[in-house]
Design a protein around this motif. Sequence first.
Motif, PDB file in Angstrom:
ATOM      1  N   PHE A  36     -75.059 -59.992   9.008  1.00  0.00           N
ATOM      2  CA  PHE A  36     -75.015 -61.177   9.861  1.00  0.00           C
ATOM      3  C   PHE A  36     -76.412 -61.671  10.195  1.00  0.00           C
ATOM      4  N   THR A  53     -79.315 -61.125   8.393  1.00  0.00           N
ATOM      5  CA  THR A  53     -80.218 -61.417   7.283  1.00  0.00           C
ATOM      6  C   THR A  53     -80.120 -62.893   6.919  1.00  0.00           C
ATOM      7  N   ARG A  75     -62.220 -48.171   5.304  1.00  0.00           N
ATOM      8  CA  ARG A  75     -63.435 -48.974   5.352  1.00  0.00           C
ATOM      9  C   ARG A  75     -64.146 -48.985   4.008  1.00  0.00           C
ATOM     10  N   ASP A  93     -80.547 -55.735   8.374  1.00  0.00           N
ATOM     11  CA  ASP A  93     -79.563 -55.556   9.439  1.00  0.00           C
ATOM     12  C   ASP A  93     -79.463 -54.110   9.895  1.00  0.00           C
ATOM     13  N   ARG A  95     -79.191 -50.905  11.740  1.00  0.00           N
ATOM     14  CA  ARG A  95     -79.013 -50.478  13.118  1.00  0.00           C
ATOM     15  C   ARG A  95     -78.694 -48.996  13.124  1.00  0.00           C
ATOM     16  N   LYS A 146     -76.836 -52.692  22.315  1.00  0.00           N
ATOM     17  CA  LYS A 146     -75.799 -53.683  22.094  1.00  0.00           C
ATOM     18  C   LYS A 146     -74.472 -52.998  21.804  1.00  0.00           C
ATOM     19  N   GLY A 189     -67.400 -52.023  15.649  1.00  0.00           N
ATOM     20  CA  GLY A 189     -66.873 -51.601  14.349  1.00  0.00           C
ATOM     21  C   GLY A 189     -65.889 -50.451  14.429  1.00  0.00           C
ATOM     22  N   HIS A 190     -65.952 -49.693  15.526  1.00  0.00           N
ATOM     23  CA  HIS A 190     -65.042 -48.559  15.634  1.00  0.00           C
ATOM     24  C   HIS A 190     -63.990 -48.750  16.717  1.00  0.00           C
ATOM     25  N   ILE A 235     -60.402 -61.611  16.198  1.00  0.00           N
ATOM     26  CA  ILE A 235     -59.993 -61.917  14.827  1.00  0.00           C
ATOM     27  C   ILE A 235     -61.147 -62.540  14.059  1.00  0.00           C
ATOM     28  N   SER A 275     -66.584 -60.582  12.541  1.00  0.00           N
ATOM     29  CA  SER A 275     -66.402 -59.724  11.367  1.00  0.00           C
ATOM     30  C   SER A 275     -66.705 -58.264  11.686  1.00  0.00           C
ATOM     31  N   GLU A 276     -67.284 -58.006  12.839  1.00  0.00           N
ATOM     32  CA  GLU A 276     -67.562 -56.617  13.184  1.00  0.00           C
ATOM     33  C   GLU A 276     -66.278 -55.889  13.577  1.00  0.00           C
ATOM     34  N   ARG A 286     -62.538 -54.736  13.474  1.00  0.00           N
ATOM     35  CA  ARG A 286     -61.653 -54.504  12.333  1.00  0.00           C
ATOM     36  C   ARG A 286     -60.311 -55.189  12.544  1.00  0.00           C
ATOM     37  N   GLU A 287     -59.666 -55.482  11.437  1.00  0.00           N
ATOM     38  CA  GLU A 287     -58.377 -56.170  11.519  1.00  0.00           C
ATOM     39  C   GLU A 287     -57.277 -55.197  11.930  1.00  0.00           C
ATOM     40  N   THR A 288     -57.602 -53.933  11.996  1.00  0.00           N
ATOM     41  CA  THR A 288     -56.562 -52.946  12.265  1.00  0.00           C
ATOM     42  C   THR A 288     -56.558 -52.478  13.719  1.00  0.00           C
TER      43      THR A 288
END
Lengths: 370, 377
Positions: free
Chosen positions: A114, A116, A266, B23, B25, B91, B95-96, B120, B123-124, B126-128
Amino acid sequence: MLKMPKEAISPSQAFCLLVLFLFGSSALFNINDEVGQDSWISLLLGLVFALPIILLYSRLIKLFPGKDLFEIMKILFGKIAGRALIALMSWYALHLSALVLRNFSEFIKITVMFETPQLAIMIVMLLAIVYMAKSGIETMGRWSLIIMPIVSSVILLTVVLSINKLDINNIRPFMEHSFGAIASNAFRFFSFPFAETVILLCIAGSFKRKESPYKLYMYSSFCGAAVLLIVILRNILLLNTSMGMADFFPSFTAVSVVEAGGFLARVEGSIATNLILAGIVKITACLVAAAKGTASLFGIQNYKSMIFPIAVLSIALSLMIFRNTIQMVDFLDIYPFYAIPFQIIIPLLIWLVGEIKVHRMRAKDSKEIP
Amino acid sequence: MTKKIASSLLILLLLIPLSGCWDYRGLDELTIVTGVAIDKKPEEDIYQLTYEIVDLIEPIKEKGPNRKLIESEGKTIFEAVRNAKRRVSNKLYFGHSELIIICEEIARNEDLNVVLDFFIRDSECRETINVVVSQEKTARDIIASEGIGHTVISNEILEILEDDKKITSSILSVELYRLFNIMGAEGKELALPAFHIVQNDGKPTAETNGTAVFKDNKLVGFLSPEESKYFLFIVNEIEGGIFTVASSGQRPDISFEIYNNDTNLSFEYKDEKLKIKIKTTTVVFLGEFMRQFAPLDEKELNALEETAEKELEDKIRNVVKKLQTEFGSDIFGFGNMIYKKDFRLWRQLKDNWDEHFKSLDLEVEADIRIMNTATIK
């Protein structure tokens, strides 16, 4: 001046190249919001629509074996008209390379990196692409031969892994949308990706002469369509239509839902890489085509010296063409019409003139044309 | 020579891109969020978010990961998420995340689509991620409670959600992408798991409590865990659980453990009258018979099967009736079923679907097969 040795790639390499070219960037976006769960019918219909034009492309290769599109244009139309056509075709190749590059940089930017800047992503991708293009068409062929089976089998693997989450009900109702809607969407599939293979005519001079171009084009189109069909069905069955239609990149989202036995989850990162590996071939082919075009436009013997400038142009163009992702996706609606001259009219013209000329030459002297 | 200089320069140049990702982290720069509770300040129209984070400061080898709560406020969800940075060094990383808890008030008054858009879209996330509704005053109550099996309550709740359909069958867990699909689907309304707080061993503990029923993406009411089970029967999501039957009289004295179930939905449309047919085929074990011991014979077993079938049919009818009359919400997806099977008919019914749903006839046919009676005759 030294004449460059002709580059040549084997039939199986050419086959892999074509297949990768076909699903390279189409695997990114594929569920259309107009026809939703009927997208897969559109794809198959698109293939049917594309068959005549694919035959036409093959015929061109057959008519002028060992010649690429630009050489054919020069032979048939002479200096001035030929050059105009070459300029048009080179523009199309350049534009397409910029489009595909933008697709992928946008894809990476939205899904994985995101922070970059897109320029950085593009430069890194293009460095690899320029290197491949400079190494020549043979390298491209070998790369395709290695990477095509890997990419396809990874796609198959995602289907296998997601099998417990696939819901066959998602493709129902069957043929909900009118035939008109499905057909107009099929036209989109016709121009992106099937008829885009016109770009490969520009490097078709490197295909081995013995192999029948009809067989090559047909088989690879069917194969590419099969891979795309699997991708589309996977996305529909996994995501259902609402989610699949709302997403810019349904393939990525679909794979991010995959979870096998709690430990293999993932995997979307590796899928993104996978798609990029395939996409690189498409961009390289466009770049080589554009470089060959400009080289023959300006009478430069070695097209390779044009690759780097074209690549820089391609980056600049791909940064300029869209302001945001929405524009990029909306352009897919206009694209089929924009591409008509390059995908249909010019090849048709060349074919008609070519048939007549070759016929006349044959009538004059049957020994000249084998 | 120039070649050598050029190549060494290139190698030096390579050091820049190879030094790491743009990116990048590191784990030490992340605050890993496992669950989010969304509340709203009633007077001020401001979202209050409570995040459960995994505490990586304390050693996790002996006790497993510890957890902490972070709270933040904002006019929008995303603003609230970023506002958390004002009080925490790292931050938030989503993602988890595994769980989103929504308080009842938001669920009742706001379109769920609106509230969940960030999760939704981003993008970080998850859809689950699983989404549940809190029946307590705030969603924070649920996320602040302590888990019994795990210290991290989001993990505990996630496991409860995942195992439920095999053990108790009282809720239907919904992942974010499925939720999004149901919201966009034709002729189907949303049903989410509901949670409340009970006292367990003197401590407040989160427990599932049936199903939250939505209509047009807004909460309209709840089904009890018992009713939810028959809802699950209808939508064919039963994989286990206990089904109790009264062999005689009122009080249930038999527990059947469900081994598997298959529900078939079909419909009939005749003379402007819609009839939905539900046919269930269930294989069960007799797991408990609370009476003076007497060996069961086949005749008795057949009689029991019949009683159980009747009971199941009644219960299924009652649940459908309740949704028809009380909520008017088609969480079973009857409309969706018609849409999938005959979209032309659906286009006729679509506009008045609410009326059609409320007045539809039901035909329920249950088939129960007792597979065995455990270790005792």
